[in-house]
Design a protein around this motif. Sequence first.
Motif, PDB file in Angstrom:
ATOM      1  N   GLN A  74     -28.106  -9.940 -44.947  1.00  0.00           N
ATOM      2  CA  GLN A  74     -29.369  -9.422 -45.431  1.00  0.00           C
ATOM      3  C   GLN A  74     -29.402  -7.916 -45.192  1.00  0.00           C
ATOM      4  OE1 GLN A  74     -32.110 -11.741 -43.034  1.00  0.00           O
ATOM      5  NE2 GLN A  74     -32.398 -10.021 -41.631  1.00  0.00           N
ATOM      6  N   GLN A  77     -28.550  -1.372 -50.884  1.00  0.00           N
ATOM      7  CA  GLN A  77     -29.631  -0.703 -50.179  1.00  0.00           C
ATOM      8  C   GLN A  77     -29.074   0.064 -48.988  1.00  0.00           C
ATOM      9  OE1 GLN A  77     -32.160  -4.218 -49.460  1.00  0.00           O
ATOM     10  NE2 GLN A  77     -33.731  -3.178 -50.658  1.00  0.00           N
ATOM     11  N   ASP A 118     -32.564  -6.117 -45.551  1.00  0.00           N
ATOM     12  CA  ASP A 118     -33.949  -5.677 -45.439  1.00  0.00           C
ATOM     13  C   ASP A 118     -34.444  -5.599 -44.004  1.00  0.00           C
ATOM     14  OD1 ASP A 118     -33.819  -8.348 -45.035  1.00  0.00           O
ATOM     15  OD2 ASP A 118     -35.514  -8.873 -46.332  1.00  0.00           O
TER      16      ASP A 118
END
Length: 739
Positions: free
Chosen positions: A83, A20, A85
């Motif tokens: 992480q 991402q 996000d």
Amino acid sequence: MKFIFFTALLFAFSISLHGQTLEGQILDQSSSPIAEATIINRANQQHSHSDLRGSFQLEKVAVGDTLEFRHLLYRPKVLLVVQTDSSIIVQLDDLAVELEEVVINNKVNSLQLLSDIDLQLQPVKSSQDLLKKVPGLFIGQHAGGGKAEQIFLRGFDIDHGTDLSITVDDMPVNMVSHAHGQGYADLHFLIPETVEQIQFEKGSYNEQKGNFATAGYVNFKTKNYLEDNLIKLEAGQYNSARVLGLFKLFNSEKQSAYIASDYQATDGYFESPQHFDRLNLFAKYSLNSSPNNHINITASHFQSSWDASGQIPTRAVEQGLISRFGAIDDTEGGQTSRTNIRLAHKKIIDAHSLIKTSLYWSKYDFELYSNFTFFLEDSINGDQIKQREDRNIYGLNTEYNRFFHFNQLEGALIAGLQLRADESIDNELSHTINRQTVLEQIQFGDIQEKNAAAYLGAKLNIGKWLIQPSLRLDYFDFAYTNHLSSEYDHRATTKSILSPKLNIAYQQSNRLQLYLKGGKGFHSNDSRLVIAQNLDEILPATYGFDLGYNWKISPKMFLNMAYWYLYMEQEFVYVGDAGIVEPSGRSQRQGIDLSYRYQPVTSLFFNLDANYTHARSIEEEVGQDYIPLAADFTLQAGLNYKHSSGLYGSLNLRHINDRPANEDNSIVAEGYTLVDANLGYEYKQFDFAVQLQNLFNTAWNETQFATESRLFNESESVEEIHFTPGTPFFLKLVMQYKF
């Protein structure tokens, strides 16, 4: 339902495979954003850069990837992604004392990084000693410790600042049309422990620097916050003592504040006690009101008083009339004070532009008593003079920066405006007796001098090339009101000067950089002589260039070398000691600067700065063309040891050659070689040290001038060297506690 499940599974698999976009912000230890930091994903070599807000976006990041954060001025940091996000905040530590971490790059001044290391490794004994961190710069004190020091750099006897621009947080230190002389730069209001960085450049190649920046400029940047509270006690010979305190008021992500106080006193090593004392107060408040707004408020005050033995003639010592540490007139001395208030604001407009603005005000008082010629002019009362003034300085600096990227071209556009106004009230030169009675007022009046400047520059990075063209325009308004005239006598004049500059650097590799710097500079003349003599050469210009290289010979070895040339159009220097004007005509200086650093192991650091200069007047015959007090060779070297156990020490050597004291070199100012030592031990929060100045007790003359004088019992005057003796062996004990 199966289709939705299959789509979600496929999306999750795609994320794990391709990653991402990770967002974040990079900050320094004071929570200020760091621009132009590099972020590298070691898993796939994807990289990105932070903008002016310190913000970044990095694509194709997956949980478990390792990210590396780098910036030339900070220590690298490595983080594991846990992480993707949510946004992350990364704080980078200041650069460590490691020569290996100094990187040659067109975006950074390599010599500046060396100065940062020098400042961390070598102890600083006073605010004026900070100037010695500039390679090739020498200073000399010659009036009881309270008067601004004499400065030598690149073949200039800069006196007290005529050809070196000195600022603190971009607030000017040099005084225009000062009672004691043009460009007088009294740095004693600066507490050395509050200094974070010494920014400097030799030559007149920076568009942000105008008046006095001919030999170069020095800017002292103070700390925005304190990591620890500090109490320091110093005690030495000659009834010398110093007490220092630095205290955090608060320190959070958005704001910080601290205060500092410094008191010094000494009788000095002269036979007549100096009774010197100085008090310094300093406070600074920093606020990050938002990610795009940063505010600094600084306030400081200092006051000082002293008695002085003054310069003494060589013949008086040789004839046994006085010792080296005696005096002909020990009623010299003075007092001075300065109060500063500064407000600075940095506004990040967007990811590619910012504007910086600062306002400042200084209240300055000065009173000095000197006697350089003894009984030459007045055979009965002596030649003592008083120089006095009360001054207010008002100023504004504002600068706009716009950063851009276009294919292979990246860089910045810079535009700035500077305003400064000086009001020197009751600027006085008088003939006095014993600091009590005024026999005659030689000059007495008010000075108003204004300087407005605008500059425009660009930094263009094209592959391995850095090109920096710039242009600066200065406008001056000189005014003088003569109080000695029987009628109202107010006169004024104006003058402008345009100063183009061009710097070019070529980065051959990450180990070698070649550069060529060129530009026009100037220094202004004193308002009193400009008005009195209707001069055409109000702003005599200089033209010069530097051709050199920075070479990282090995990871632990750095070399800088440069050939430089400087042509001075014409000078009319106001000599405040006598109230006269000395035109010096055209001159040229050229030389070679060499700086070498070597760190064989982490705990051992060697530094060497050698400077050769050939300085001559152009308009005089050969043999009559020497420039008084222009040193042709200076050398500074040091060996510094700092062990992880807490033990540290240093040996530092400085040398200056014999130099001509007059135009035909018939009178010579003697050179000297001095060695200082320092030994200390850090234990937890405590630090104990012994500082030894002039380790081998060398008899040396700190300041020297060819002066014509007459003693009380002499029928004829004599021109010879007059000098102030340098510090003999001096031991000082230092103890500090951090908490």
